[in-house]
Every structure is written in C-alpha cells, then in structure tokens.
Design an enzyme around this catalytic site. Structure first.
Site, short mmCIF file in Angstrom:
data_model
loop_
_atom_site.label_atom_id
_atom_site.label_comp_id
_atom_site.label_asym_id
_atom_site.label_seq_id
_atom_site.Cartn_x
_atom_site.Cartn_y
_atom_site.Cartn_z
CG HIS A 28 -1.91 1.10 1.27
ND1 HIS A 28 -3.07 1.04 2.02
CD2 HIS A 28 -1.91 2.31 0.69
CE1 HIS A 28 -3.73 2.18 1.88
NE2 HIS A 28 -3.04 2.97 1.08
CG HIS A 30 -1.12 6.15 -2.68
ND1 HIS A 30 -2.26 5.98 -3.43
CD2 HIS A 30 -1.42 5.71 -1.42
CE1 HIS A 30 -3.22 5.48 -2.65
NE2 HIS A 30 -2.73 5.31 -1.43
CG HIS A 208 -7.48 3.46 -0.54
ND1 HIS A 208 -6.77 2.88 -1.54
CD2 HIS A 208 -6.60 4.25 0.15
CE1 HIS A 208 -5.51 3.29 -1.48
NE2 HIS A 208 -5.38 4.12 -0.47
CD GLU A 211 -7.41 6.76 4.37
OE1 GLU A 211 -7.94 6.67 3.24
OE2 GLU A 211 -6.33 7.36 4.58
CG ASP A 289 -1.54 5.74 2.65
OD1 ASP A 289 -1.77 5.50 1.45
OD2 ASP A 289 -2.40 6.23 3.41
CG ASP A 290 0.12 8.95 0.35
OD1 ASP A 290 0.25 8.86 -0.88
OD2 ASP A 290 -0.92 8.66 0.96
N1 ADE Z 1 -4.36 8.72 -2.18
C1 ADE Z 1 -3.13 8.80 -1.67
N2 ADE Z 1 -3.15 8.44 -0.38
C2 ADE Z 1 -4.43 8.13 -0.07
C3 ADE Z 1 -5.08 7.68 1.10
N3 ADE Z 1 -4.45 7.48 2.25
N4 ADE Z 1 -6.42 7.48 1.04
C4 ADE Z 1 -7.06 7.68 -0.10
N5 ADE Z 1 -6.50 8.09 -1.22
C5 ADE Z 1 -5.19 8.31 -1.21
ZN ZN Z 2 -3.59 4.81 0.37
#
Ligand code: ADE
Ligand code: ZN
Length: 356
Positions: A28, A30, A208, A211, A289-290
């Site tokens: 997971h 991006h 997703h 969340e 994630d990011d």
């Molecule tokens: N795009 C990038 N990170 C995300 C996240 N945590 N939730 C939804 N979309 C995303």
């Molecule tokens: Zn994500």
C-alpha cells in the site's frame, strides 16, 4: 499462522534490530506520495513550475493535516511538478532505493493515472517513466515491483471507465486496479461496473475502504467491487459481522499506521487498533501509504508501532511480515523464497537469544 520458530524467546529489546533486518513486502504505497519536498522543488525548477511555497522548509511546515481531504489537496498540488517520463523515473527510483534500504523485496505500488492525464500528461509518459525505474530496481536492487493504477473515487464513473480503456494497451504490465482518493460520500458501489470490467480483464482488485469511511464501504468493496485486499480497513472493528467475514475469507488489510496518525484517524499511535486487529485474527500487514507526507517509510512505520504498542511482540512481528508476503499477488515460488528468507532472519535472532 503457526510458526516453526521459537518466537516467544525473542525479547522486545531485540525487535528494532530484527524488524530492520527482516525482508519485507510493501502493498500500500502511492508512488506520488513518495515525492519528497527536495525532489519536488528540483523537478519544479527543472520544469519551470511555480510552487506556492518559498522553500522546502515552508512546504514541510504545511504538512499538518486535519483529515484525508486536507492531505489530498496538497498531494494533488505536489504532483503538478511531474511532467516528463524522466520525472516519473526519478521519483520512482528514489523510492525504490529507500525501499531496498528497508529490505523490501516486493512492492505492489499504486499510481493515479487521472491525476496526470487531467493535466495533459499522457499515460504513455507516466508508464515509460515508471517502467524504466522498475526495470532498474529489478536489476540493481533485488526488488520486485508491480503496478496497480487506482481510480479516483471523487471523479465520475464515466471518467474511471475512460481511464480503464486508456489502460488497455498496458494491460500486460499491470497487476490490478485499485480505488483511492476522497472516501467520504463516494461509496464503492459508484464503481461496480468499472471493477466488473477490470475483473473480466483478469486484473487483481484492491480498494481503499474503512479509512475514514464506514464499515459499509468495506462491505461494498468486498461485495460490489470484488476486492481481494482492503486498503486501510481499520474501521472494520465497528462491525463484528464484518470482522467475522474478513477473518473467514482471510482478506488482507493493508494497514498504514503513520498515515492514520497524520490524517487524524487515530489520536496517537498508542491508540492504534493494530493489536486488536491481530487479536481478532485478521490478516493484517503494515504499509507506508504516502511516506514523504506522513513522516516515515515502511521500516519507520514498524519501528514506531512496536515502540508505541507494548503488546506487540516477536510473534506479532513475524505475523505482520509474513502476512505481507502472503497477501502479495506474487506467485507461490517467489512468496516461498521471501518467506524462507524471513524465517532465516527470525531463526538467527531466536538462536542468538537462546545462546545468551
Ligand atoms: N491517495 C493517496 N493516499 C491516499 C489515502 N491514504 N487514502 C485515499 N486516497 C489516497
Ligand atoms: Zn492509500
């Protein structure tokens, strides 16, 4: 899963070194969320793009998010510096080097085609850059990477269908498709027909869900989209029937603790539901994630969770890491090779503990 290793003997004090040494999977991630401020500014200069921040420090200072949407606004603005195939290659390879340093062996990475095509950047440019970096990572970093384009759920079904059409020439190089972006008020059912087409094409399905959105969105991802993995999914704990279903089907949850912290899904890591998800017998693994926006890559997510959550022991570490490989869409031979490497690292720590 039962482990043949004497995990209970490994003390908590050994866990940071063990977690750092272990091979890992990242499922997971991006790729646009790995764009570090320094590289964002370098690409902005290279491409003559103006950023609304004076410098790297000012940009980093803006990374204080109240929720998912406040992050997404900045994340989409940051992606505006990506224009050429070289930009995508530079961003992806910088991540792959960090991943290799974290001993990641397998990365199934997301990218957002619509974020780029909407700005006039052709899909061919995005794919060329990502594929060049992937080939270098396989050759030089012992890293197996696969691509999962995600549909932006705040856009229309028609836009997603058009994007799936545009992806068709690249079908052989895509592992699956996912669903991301603003979760609230965008239930999975909006994209049932898009994902039905993707399944017909033999693409693997992730989404997703849970969340910020309610457990109903996790049910929707499973039943309306055919999701094989749920990205995040932490809110499943609010619905015991859903927990039972996720457990029965052994659906992996790609949990992202530092993301949850930065987006205020949890007030602090000590309150993260990770231990409860494990206690419930769910197939959980950790992800980043990011990471450029949330303050840590996979190794750091593991390190901070094990520091903040005293109930996490060596058995939890092994379970999370093994789940990562088992939840990947790699073939059984590759999975077995990575799990054997994982076992070897844990066996080394068990032996070191016993001879002390
Ligand atoms: N795009 C990038 N990170 C995300 C996240 N945590 N939730 C939804 N979309 C995303
Ligand atoms: Zn994500």
């Amino acid at each position: 899963m039962p482990s043949p290793l004497p995990l209970a003997a490994i003390p908590r004090a050994a866990l940071p070194a063990l977690l750092a040494a272990a091979p890992k999977a990242e499922l997971h991630l991006h790729i646009e969320g790995t764009l570090e401020p320094e590289l964002m500014f370098a690409l902005a200069r290279r491409n003559g793009v103006a950023l609304p921040y004076a410098d790297v420090a000012a940009l980093r200072a803006a990374y204080a998010f109240a929720d998912l949407q406040s992050f997404l606004d900045l994340y989409y603005a940051g992606a505006s510096v990506l224009l050429t195939a070289q930009d995508f290659e530079d961003m992806a390879y910088a991540y792959f080097e960090r991943a290799a340093a974290d001993r990641i062996r397998r990365a199934e990475i997301f990218f957002d085609p619509q974020t780029h095509t909407a700005r006039g950047v052709p899909l061919a440019t995005v794919m060329a850059g990502l594929e060049a970096a992937i080939a270098r990572a396989a050759r030089d970093l012992n890293l197996s990477v696969a691509l999962i384009p995600c549909f932006l759920r705040h856009l229309s079904e028609a836009d997603a269908l058009q994007t799936l059409e545009a992806l068709l020439p690249y079908r052989a190089r895509l592992l699956g498709v996912g669903l991301d972006s603003s979760e609230r008020d965008h239930p999975p059912e909006k994209f049932s027909r898009v994902f039905a087409k993707a399944r017909e094409l033999g693409l693997r399905i992730v989404a997703h869900a849970g969340e910020e959105g309610p457990p109903a969105y996790i049910w929707g991802a499973l039943n309306a989209l055919g999701a094989e993995r749920i990205d995040h999914g932490v809110r499943c704990l609010e619905d015991p029937a859903l927990v039972a279903e996720l457990r029965r089907r052994a659906v992996p949850l790609t949990v992202c603790p530092l993301s949850n912290l930065k987006l205020c899904v949890v007030p602090d890591l000590a309150a993260h539901p990770l231990p409860e998800l494990l206690r419930q017998g769910l197939k959980v693994m950790l992800n980043s994630d990011d990471p450029a926006y949330f303050g840590g890559y996979l190794g750091e997510n593991l390190r901070q969770c094990f520091e903040a959550l005293p109930e996490l022991d060596a058995t939890a570490a092994y379970t999370l890491l093994r789940n990562g490989f088992e939840a990947s869409f790699a073939g059984p031979a590759e999975q077995a090779r990575w799990i054997a490497e994982l076992d070897e690292v844990f066996a080394g720590f068990s032996a070191a503990t016993e001879t002390r």
